[in-house]
Write a protein that holds these residues in place. Structure first.
Motif, PDB file in Angstrom:
ATOM      1  N   ILE A  89       0.839  -1.329  -0.137  1.00 23.35           N
ATOM      2  CA  ILE A  89      -0.154  -0.136   0.107  1.00 23.35           C
ATOM      3  C   ILE A  89       0.896   1.082   0.104  1.00 23.35           C
ATOM      4  O   ILE A  89       0.630   2.110  -0.720  1.00 23.35           O
ATOM      5  CB  ILE A  89      -0.906  -0.093   1.255  1.00 23.35           C
ATOM      6  N   LEU A  90       2.049   1.095   0.692  1.00 24.86           N
ATOM      7  CA  LEU A  90       2.888   2.375   0.734  1.00 24.86           C
ATOM      8  C   LEU A  90       3.587   2.656  -0.634  1.00 24.86           C
ATOM      9  O   LEU A  90       3.648   3.614  -1.194  1.00 24.86           O
ATOM     10  CB  LEU A  90       3.934   1.867   1.865  1.00 24.86           C
ATOM     11  N   ALA A  92       1.994   2.348  -3.142  1.00 24.87           N
ATOM     12  CA  ALA A  92       0.811   2.309  -4.206  1.00 24.87           C
ATOM     13  C   ALA A  92       0.723   1.400  -5.326  1.00 24.87           C
ATOM     14  O   ALA A  92       0.659   1.495  -6.537  1.00 24.87           O
ATOM     15  CB  ALA A  92       1.139   3.687  -4.833  1.00 24.87           C
ATOM     16  N   TRP A  95      -3.554  -3.808  -6.494  1.00 26.39           N
ATOM     17  CA  TRP A  95      -4.152  -4.792  -5.457  1.00 26.39           C
ATOM     18  C   TRP A  95      -3.752  -5.990  -5.205  1.00 26.39           C
ATOM     19  O   TRP A  95      -3.241  -6.698  -4.234  1.00 26.39           O
ATOM     20  CB  TRP A  95      -5.807  -4.684  -5.324  1.00 26.39           C
ATOM     21  N   VAL A  98      -0.255  -6.232  -3.916  1.00 24.70           N
ATOM     22  CA  VAL A  98      -0.142  -5.993  -2.451  1.00 24.70           C
ATOM     23  C   VAL A  98      -0.657  -7.451  -1.529  1.00 24.70           C
ATOM     24  O   VAL A  98       0.064  -7.771  -0.578  1.00 24.70           O
ATOM     25  CB  VAL A  98      -1.556  -5.020  -2.052  1.00 24.70           C
ATOM     26  N   LYS A 147       4.083   2.367   8.783  1.00 22.39           N
ATOM     27  CA  LYS A 147       2.809   3.222   9.277  1.00 22.39           C
ATOM     28  C   LYS A 147       3.311   4.575   9.446  1.00 22.39           C
ATOM     29  O   LYS A 147       2.535   5.642   9.206  1.00 22.39           O
ATOM     30  CB  LYS A 147       2.033   2.713  10.404  1.00 22.39           C
ATOM     31  N   ALA A 150       3.838   6.572   6.179  1.00 25.84           N
ATOM     32  CA  ALA A 150       2.723   6.471   5.245  1.00 25.84           C
ATOM     33  C   ALA A 150       2.135   7.802   5.287  1.00 25.84           C
ATOM     34  O   ALA A 150       2.286   8.631   6.323  1.00 25.84           O
ATOM     35  CB  ALA A 150       1.777   5.490   5.593  1.00 25.84           C
ATOM     36  N   ASP A 151       1.504   8.301   4.085  1.00 23.87           N
ATOM     37  CA  ASP A 151       0.498   9.464   4.119  1.00 23.87           C
ATOM     38  C   ASP A 151      -0.446   9.426   4.921  1.00 23.87           C
ATOM     39  O   ASP A 151      -1.243   8.253   4.946  1.00 23.87           O
ATOM     40  CB  ASP A 151       0.159   9.679   2.610  1.00 23.87           C
ATOM     41  N   ASN A 154      -4.077   9.427   3.122  1.00 17.84           N
ATOM     42  CA  ASN A 154      -4.565   8.471   2.133  1.00 17.84           C
ATOM     43  C   ASN A 154      -3.924   6.966   2.456  1.00 17.84           C
ATOM     44  O   ASN A 154      -4.647   6.027   2.566  1.00 17.84           O
ATOM     45  CB  ASN A 154      -4.033   8.690   0.621  1.00 17.84           C
ATOM     46  N   GLN A 155      -2.585   6.889   2.434  1.00 13.39           N
ATOM     47  CA  GLN A 155      -2.060   5.524   2.674  1.00 13.39           C
ATOM     48  C   GLN A 155      -2.301   4.862   4.093  1.00 13.39           C
ATOM     49  O   GLN A 155      -2.619   3.697   4.362  1.00 13.39           O
ATOM     50  CB  GLN A 155      -0.733   5.520   2.338  1.00 13.39           C
ATOM     51  N   ALA A 158      -5.676   3.625   4.626  1.00 10.64           N
ATOM     52  CA  ALA A 158      -5.979   2.204   4.026  1.00 10.64           C
ATOM     53  C   ALA A 158      -5.200   1.167   4.580  1.00 10.64           C
ATOM     54  O   ALA A 158      -5.694   0.001   4.571  1.00 10.64           O
ATOM     55  CB  ALA A 158      -5.293   2.371   2.460  1.00 10.64           C
ATOM     56  N   ILE A 159      -4.143   1.324   5.024  1.00 12.83           N
ATOM     57  CA  ILE A 159      -3.272   0.257   5.978  1.00 12.83           C
ATOM     58  C   ILE A 159      -4.018  -0.112   7.287  1.00 12.83           C
ATOM     59  O   ILE A 159      -4.367  -1.288   7.408  1.00 12.83           O
ATOM     60  CB  ILE A 159      -1.802   0.744   6.334  1.00 12.83           C
TER      61      ILE A 159
END
Length: 258
Positions: A89-90, A92, A95, A98, A147, A150-151, A154-155, A158-159
């Motif tokens: 996810i980090l 991008a 899926w 991932v 974590k 991560a943004d 957004n990210q 999601a995590i």
């Protein structure tokens, strides 16, 4: 059952229309087909696969380690898979990548635990547990680092959402790829139920019964790890099933694994 309400009568009419025994407007038929077959059916099948795989893995680990408090995450597969998915996810990634990273990292974590146990062979099960604790701690720390960088808009959400576990991303195409190895691993654990019962009595007693303890133990760990890693890649972190459901099953059918 879902957010979009569908009466039972409409479901029955859809089934009859699918086999040519009833008439239904094309618009309503397409709507029900999308809701029932494209959204809800994959989630139901995924729930059954994940539940069966985690339950069998939990019962296997509890028997192998002779500890009723053991869960499939003992050797680090859950922590490893969580890190792999968070890393995907980090970055991008798509899926499917991932999920591949989640599965791969879970396997790597268990291999790390087995390697640590192999270095100190005289420790037996104690070193396996210690190796799993070390692997879980390492991958949990790396997950925290992911974590942290991560943004947060957004990210990171999601995590966190993925770590909560969800069946929302399941689809029939994905299930076709994961169902066969999950069913095979679960079936192998079920077929080795009698050998599991022998292992619960201790290594010496199992050897006296003609059980190859070390190869059997690692075979069972491999099958349980494969099933657990696939469940995490499919539905995220769902940890309590592998711990609680085996005990519920024992209350219903007895303590035997066979």
């Amino acid at each position: 059952v879902g957010r979009y309400p569908i009466p039972v009568g409409d479901i029955l009419q859809f089934i009859l229309a699918s086999i040519g025994l009833s008439d239904m407007s094309s618009a309503q038929y397409d709507l029900l087909r999308n809701v029932l077959l494209q959204i809800r059916l994959p989630r139901v099948l995924a729930a059954a696969l994940v539940g069966a795989a985690l339950s069998a893995s939990g019962a296997t680990f509890q028997a192998v380690f002779r500890n009723p408090l053991v869960s499939p995450g003992l050797l680090g597969v859950l922590a490893g898979s969580a890190f792999g998915a968070a890393l995907g996810i980090l970055l991008a990634s798509p899926w499917w990548l991932v999920q591949v990273l989640a599965f791969s990292a879970g396997i790597v974590a268990v291999l790390m635990a087995l390697t640590i146990a192999g270095i100190f062979r005289q420790g037996g099960l104690v070193m396996l547990v210690l190796g799993g604790i070390l692997a879980s701690a390492l991958f949990s720390s790396m997950l925290a680092c992911v974590k942290y960088v991560a943004d947060p808009y957004n990210q990171l959400p999601a995590i966190v959402y993925w770590l909560m576990g969800s069946l929302a991303v399941a689809d029939l195409t994905q299930l076709q790829w994961v169902a066969m190895p999950m069913v095979a691993a679960t079936a192998l654990m079920c077929l080795l139920g009698k050998a599991l019962d022998a292992l619960t009595m201790g290594d010496d007693e199992a050897r006296a019964l003609g059980i190859p303890v070390r190869p059997l133990r690692y075979t069972l760990i491999a099958a349980a790890t494969l099933a657990s890693a696939l469940t995490v890649s499919l539905a995220g972190m769902i940890g309590w099933v592998g711990l609680i459901v085996p005990h519920m099953a024992r209350l219903l059918v007895g303590p035997g694994n066979a």
